[in-house]
Design a protein around this motif. Structure first.
Motif, PDB file in Angstrom:
ATOM      1  N   CYS A  16      -9.070  44.830 -22.827  1.00 48.61           N
ATOM      2  CA  CYS A  16      -9.725  43.649 -22.596  1.00 48.61           C
ATOM      3  C   CYS A  16     -11.104  44.206 -21.894  1.00 48.61           C
ATOM      4  O   CYS A  16     -11.284  45.273 -21.461  1.00 48.61           O
ATOM      5  CB  CYS A  16      -9.911  43.359 -20.705  1.00 48.61           C
ATOM      6  N   LEU A  24     -14.687  38.669 -15.022  1.00 50.76           N
ATOM      7  CA  LEU A  24     -13.382  39.089 -13.826  1.00 50.76           C
ATOM      8  C   LEU A  24     -14.344  39.524 -12.545  1.00 50.76           C
ATOM      9  O   LEU A  24     -13.006  38.996 -10.960  1.00 50.76           O
ATOM     10  CB  LEU A  24     -13.014  40.585 -14.464  1.00 50.76           C
ATOM     11  N   HIS A  33      -8.885  33.034  -7.131  1.00 49.60           N
ATOM     12  CA  HIS A  33      -8.754  34.010  -6.771  1.00 49.60           C
ATOM     13  C   HIS A  33      -8.503  34.532  -5.378  1.00 49.60           C
ATOM     14  O   HIS A  33      -9.816  35.909  -5.394  1.00 49.60           O
ATOM     15  CB  HIS A  33      -8.401  35.724  -7.695  1.00 49.60           C
ATOM     16  N   TRP A 122      -2.913  40.936 -14.184  1.00 49.82           N
ATOM     17  CA  TRP A 122      -3.796  40.662 -16.033  1.00 49.82           C
ATOM     18  C   TRP A 122      -3.771  41.600 -16.750  1.00 49.82           C
ATOM     19  O   TRP A 122      -4.849  42.208 -17.283  1.00 49.82           O
ATOM     20  CB  TRP A 122      -4.626  39.933 -15.686  1.00 49.82           C
ATOM     21  N   HIS A 125       0.201  42.981 -19.617  1.00 43.86           N
ATOM     22  CA  HIS A 125       0.100  42.211 -21.503  1.00 43.86           C
ATOM     23  C   HIS A 125      -0.829  43.439 -21.984  1.00 43.86           C
ATOM     24  O   HIS A 125      -1.090  43.572 -23.812  1.00 43.86           O
ATOM     25  CB  HIS A 125      -0.141  41.109 -21.961  1.00 43.86           C
ATOM     26  N   GLU A 151       0.418  38.532 -14.509  1.00 42.75           N
ATOM     27  CA  GLU A 151      -0.547  37.918 -15.649  1.00 42.75           C
ATOM     28  C   GLU A 151      -0.885  36.634 -16.041  1.00 42.75           C
ATOM     29  O   GLU A 151      -0.410  35.640 -15.578  1.00 42.75           O
ATOM     30  CB  GLU A 151       0.677  37.823 -16.161  1.00 42.75           C
ATOM     31  N   PRO A 152      -1.548  36.591 -16.876  1.00 40.80           N
ATOM     32  CA  PRO A 152      -2.149  35.158 -17.390  1.00 40.80           C
ATOM     33  C   PRO A 152      -1.972  34.266 -17.723  1.00 40.80           C
ATOM     34  O   PRO A 152      -1.020  34.783 -18.535  1.00 40.80           O
ATOM     35  CB  PRO A 152      -3.755  35.536 -17.857  1.00 40.80           C
ATOM     36  N   TYR A 161       6.174  36.017 -20.755  1.00 45.99           N
ATOM     37  CA  TYR A 161       5.493  36.687 -19.299  1.00 45.99           C
ATOM     38  C   TYR A 161       7.291  37.637 -19.067  1.00 45.99           C
ATOM     39  O   TYR A 161       8.170  38.078 -18.605  1.00 45.99           O
ATOM     40  CB  TYR A 161       5.752  36.016 -18.693  1.00 45.99           C
ATOM     41  N   SER A 184      -1.448  31.948 -13.620  1.00 43.58           N
ATOM     42  CA  SER A 184      -0.960  33.209 -12.996  1.00 43.58           C
ATOM     43  C   SER A 184       0.381  32.701 -13.631  1.00 43.58           C
ATOM     44  O   SER A 184       0.824  31.904 -12.823  1.00 43.58           O
ATOM     45  CB  SER A 184      -1.780  34.387 -12.611  1.00 43.58           C
TER      46      SER A 184
END
Ligand SMILES: C[S@@+](CC[C@H](N)C(=O)[O-])C[C@H]1O[C@@H](n2cnc3c(N)ncnc32)[C@H](O)[C@@H]1O
Length: 191
Positions: A16, A24, A33, A122, A125, A151-152, A161, A184
């Protein structure tokens, strides 16, 4: 622009970029979140918490508040620009002295302390060899410590996943429960 972001997110193991850190670290994210709501059952004052792939610090800052003045957060990232943003955000919140920042290598988190709780939110991955990451995290966990992997859903489809969870288990991590986190999929592990 949106297409560019989408294509990038769908790439395997992309990292990212720091220019996306606005997505974020913002007030709107708190609506879905809430770090305290999600993680307070496993974190207490005085704990040492590891935030791997901390980015600009969306979780690092509330984690530092949750562990209190006698606790510690170890915040790890591979990108200088994310670390710079994290430092600025910590200074704004007067929390710089509760956080050890580590500039990691892609294949080594470079953490040798023991922790009460570890988090990869996140980020798995984005890692080329998740088994290496999981083994390194396991080495940091105190007996009875928990490790949360989230994880998203947008770009980590269920089969991917499930593969991540299988890799974690093949390294020796044991599933404790799933984590209910918006947009998520998450699993709480222990040794
Ligand atoms: C999508 S961001 C998530 C940031 C933060 N956890 C959050 O939820 O706001 C993923 C972060 O993981 C970092 N990252 C990617 N691979 C990493 C690795 N091998 N070790 C440490 N950090 C990594 C990236 O630089 C990026 O800051």
């Amino acid at each position: 622009m949106l297409q560019k972001i989408r294509d990038m997110l769908l790439m395997d193991s992309h990292v990212c970029p720091s220019w996306l850190s606005f997505s974020l670290n913002n007030g709107i994210r708190k609506m879905f979140h809430d770090p305290e709501k999600i993680f307070s059952p496993w974190i207490k004052k005085g704990d040492t918490v590891l935030d791997i792939g901390c980015g600009p610090g969306y979780f690092t800052i509330p984690l530092a508040k949750m562990v209190g003045e006698n606790g510690k957060v170890i915040a790890v990232d591979i990108q200088d620009r994310m670390i710079e943003k994290l430092k600025r955000n910590l200074e704004k919140n007067d929390l710089r002295n509760r956080v050890n920042i580590i500039k990691a290598r892609k294949d080594d988190i470079l953490v040798d302390q023991k922790v009460d709780f570890a988090l990869s939110f996140w980020m798995v991955h984005e890692v080329g060899n998740p088994d290496l990451l999981f083994k390194q995290v396991m080495n940091t966990l105190k007996p009875g410590a928990y490790y949360a992997v989230v994880e998203p859903k947008f770009h980590v489809i269920l089969s991917r996943y499930n593969h991540i969870v299988k890799v974690a288990e093949s390294c020796g991590l044991k599933q404790v429960s799933t984590l209910d986190v918006r947009f998520s999929r998450g699993t709480l592990f222990t040794l």
